[in-house]
Design a protein around this motif. Sequence first.
Motif, PDB file in Angstrom:
ATOM      1  N   PRO A 195       1.209  -1.008   0.134  1.00 60.80           N
ATOM      2  CA  PRO A 195      -0.194   0.286   0.143  1.00 60.80           C
ATOM      3  C   PRO A 195       0.802   1.538  -0.179  1.00 60.80           C
ATOM      4  CG  PRO A 195      -0.622  -1.219   2.336  1.00 60.80           C
ATOM      5  CD  PRO A 195       0.702  -2.112   0.923  1.00 60.80           C
ATOM      6  N   HIS A 196       2.131   1.415   0.141  1.00 63.54           N
ATOM      7  CA  HIS A 196       2.248   2.642   0.140  1.00 63.54           C
ATOM      8  C   HIS A 196       3.580   3.103  -0.832  1.00 63.54           C
ATOM      9  CE1 HIS A 196       6.596   4.760   0.714  1.00 63.54           C
ATOM     10  NE2 HIS A 196       6.086   4.823   1.455  1.00 63.54           N
ATOM     11  N   LYS A 197       3.539   1.909  -1.674  1.00 62.27           N
ATOM     12  CA  LYS A 197       4.019   2.352  -3.174  1.00 62.27           C
ATOM     13  C   LYS A 197       2.395   3.289  -3.781  1.00 62.27           C
ATOM     14  CE  LYS A 197       5.526  -0.308  -6.796  1.00 62.27           C
ATOM     15  NZ  LYS A 197       4.911   0.382  -8.082  1.00 62.27           N
ATOM     16  N   VAL A 198       1.377   3.637  -3.345  1.00 60.91           N
ATOM     17  CA  VAL A 198       0.601   3.677  -4.049  1.00 60.91           C
ATOM     18  C   VAL A 198       0.910   5.319  -3.500  1.00 60.91           C
ATOM     19  CG1 VAL A 198      -1.927   4.502  -4.328  1.00 60.91           C
ATOM     20  CG2 VAL A 198      -1.382   1.956  -3.809  1.00 60.91           C
ATOM     21  N   VAL A 199       0.596   5.356  -2.516  1.00 62.37           N
ATOM     22  CA  VAL A 199       1.171   7.116  -2.022  1.00 62.37           C
ATOM     23  C   VAL A 199       2.336   7.528  -2.641  1.00 62.37           C
ATOM     24  CG1 VAL A 199       2.160   7.898   0.406  1.00 62.37           C
ATOM     25  CG2 VAL A 199       0.327   6.293   0.295  1.00 62.37           C
ATOM     26  N   ALA A 200       3.445   6.410  -2.529  1.00 67.32           N
ATOM     27  CA  ALA A 200       4.684   7.292  -3.021  1.00 67.32           C
ATOM     28  C   ALA A 200       4.342   7.819  -4.419  1.00 67.32           C
ATOM     29  CB  ALA A 200       5.860   5.714  -2.887  1.00 67.32           C
ATOM     30  N   ASP A 201       3.782   6.305  -5.357  1.00 70.25           N
ATOM     31  CA  ASP A 201       3.503   6.896  -6.976  1.00 70.25           C
ATOM     32  C   ASP A 201       2.856   8.438  -6.719  1.00 70.25           C
ATOM     33  OD1 ASP A 201       5.143   5.047  -7.313  1.00 70.25           O
ATOM     34  OD2 ASP A 201       2.975   3.286  -7.551  1.00 70.25           O
ATOM     35  N   TYR A 202       1.675   8.444  -6.451  1.00 71.60           N
ATOM     36  CA  TYR A 202       1.364   9.231  -6.274  1.00 71.60           C
ATOM     37  C   TYR A 202       1.531  10.768  -6.052  1.00 71.60           C
ATOM     38  CZ  TYR A 202      -2.640  12.986  -5.609  1.00 71.60           C
ATOM     39  OH  TYR A 202      -2.669  14.284  -5.582  1.00 71.60           O
ATOM     40  N   TRP A 203       2.623  10.892  -4.825  1.00 77.04           N
ATOM     41  CA  TRP A 203       3.361  11.884  -5.126  1.00 77.04           C
ATOM     42  C   TRP A 203       4.553  12.044  -5.732  1.00 77.04           C
ATOM     43  CZ3 TRP A 203       1.090  15.631  -2.900  1.00 77.04           C
ATOM     44  CH2 TRP A 203       0.119  15.377  -1.845  1.00 77.04           C
ATOM     45  N   HIS A 204       4.937  11.362  -5.939  1.00 79.91           N
ATOM     46  CA  HIS A 204       6.003  11.006  -7.681  1.00 79.91           C
ATOM     47  C   HIS A 204       5.616  11.887  -8.637  1.00 79.91           C
ATOM     48  CE1 HIS A 204       9.459  10.200 -10.148  1.00 79.91           C
ATOM     49  NE2 HIS A 204       8.605   9.468 -10.574  1.00 79.91           N
ATOM     50  N   GLU A 205       4.015  11.433  -8.860  1.00 81.38           N
ATOM     51  CA  GLU A 205       3.349  12.141 -10.301  1.00 81.38           C
ATOM     52  C   GLU A 205       3.685  13.552  -9.849  1.00 81.38           C
ATOM     53  OE1 GLU A 205       0.438   9.433 -11.676  1.00 81.38           O
ATOM     54  OE2 GLU A 205       1.411   7.599 -11.550  1.00 81.38           O
TER      55      GLU A 205
END
Length: 223
Positions: free
Chosen positions: A134-144
Amino acid sequence: MNRSLTRNILRAAHRTPRSDQRFAHLVEVDITFAAGAFTDAPAPWSPGEGFREVAGAAWIGGNADGTQTAVVAGVGPKELPAAGGGVWTDEEVWTVTSVDTAVFAWLDDKPDRVTWALGREDVEIERLPYSAHPHKVVADYWHEFYMEHGFIPERLAGGMYGLTLACAPNHSWEYGPRPLADACRRVVAAFGGRAAVRAVTREEVPEWRTPAPVSLMRNLATI
């Protein structure tokens, strides 16, 4: 609002004491974003109660038996076997438990060095794939978000978000008050919010390293 913000930034810059230490005196602007500015952002992920985040994607917490547990998300492939024993090709999530505090010495700087504990008999390690975490969803959002807008806001108490930008009047025009005002204007115009100006004196100034808020200001001023 833009005119008064610019005036306040210029006024604080003119009052800055002259110094040979280029980053000793900063003019900072704290931007608190309007409620609902990032309503589509996913909720931050945490390993659970009792853990505190010590760096991006790294948490640590204490246990009743005197050990500590660290969780590090997104650990990239190294010259080590993967969790399944084969060649390590995909990012992993490491959960590391030990009574030895030295195991966690790098968490706030280079958290992936927790992998150095692999093979120690006094360390318990759990390794999981990062791709479905689930952390990857957060990290991907903020990266974009960063790739599109040039910054990532800080999450504040109460679910609000903020951003601090700064200039160093004693450095040069590139780090000056007008680019700072321009960057703040762009951010507030895009996302709304309130801006507060303050003058800051830094006691310890590493001249070899540009303060992050200043570097970020320069990037945003050119977007």
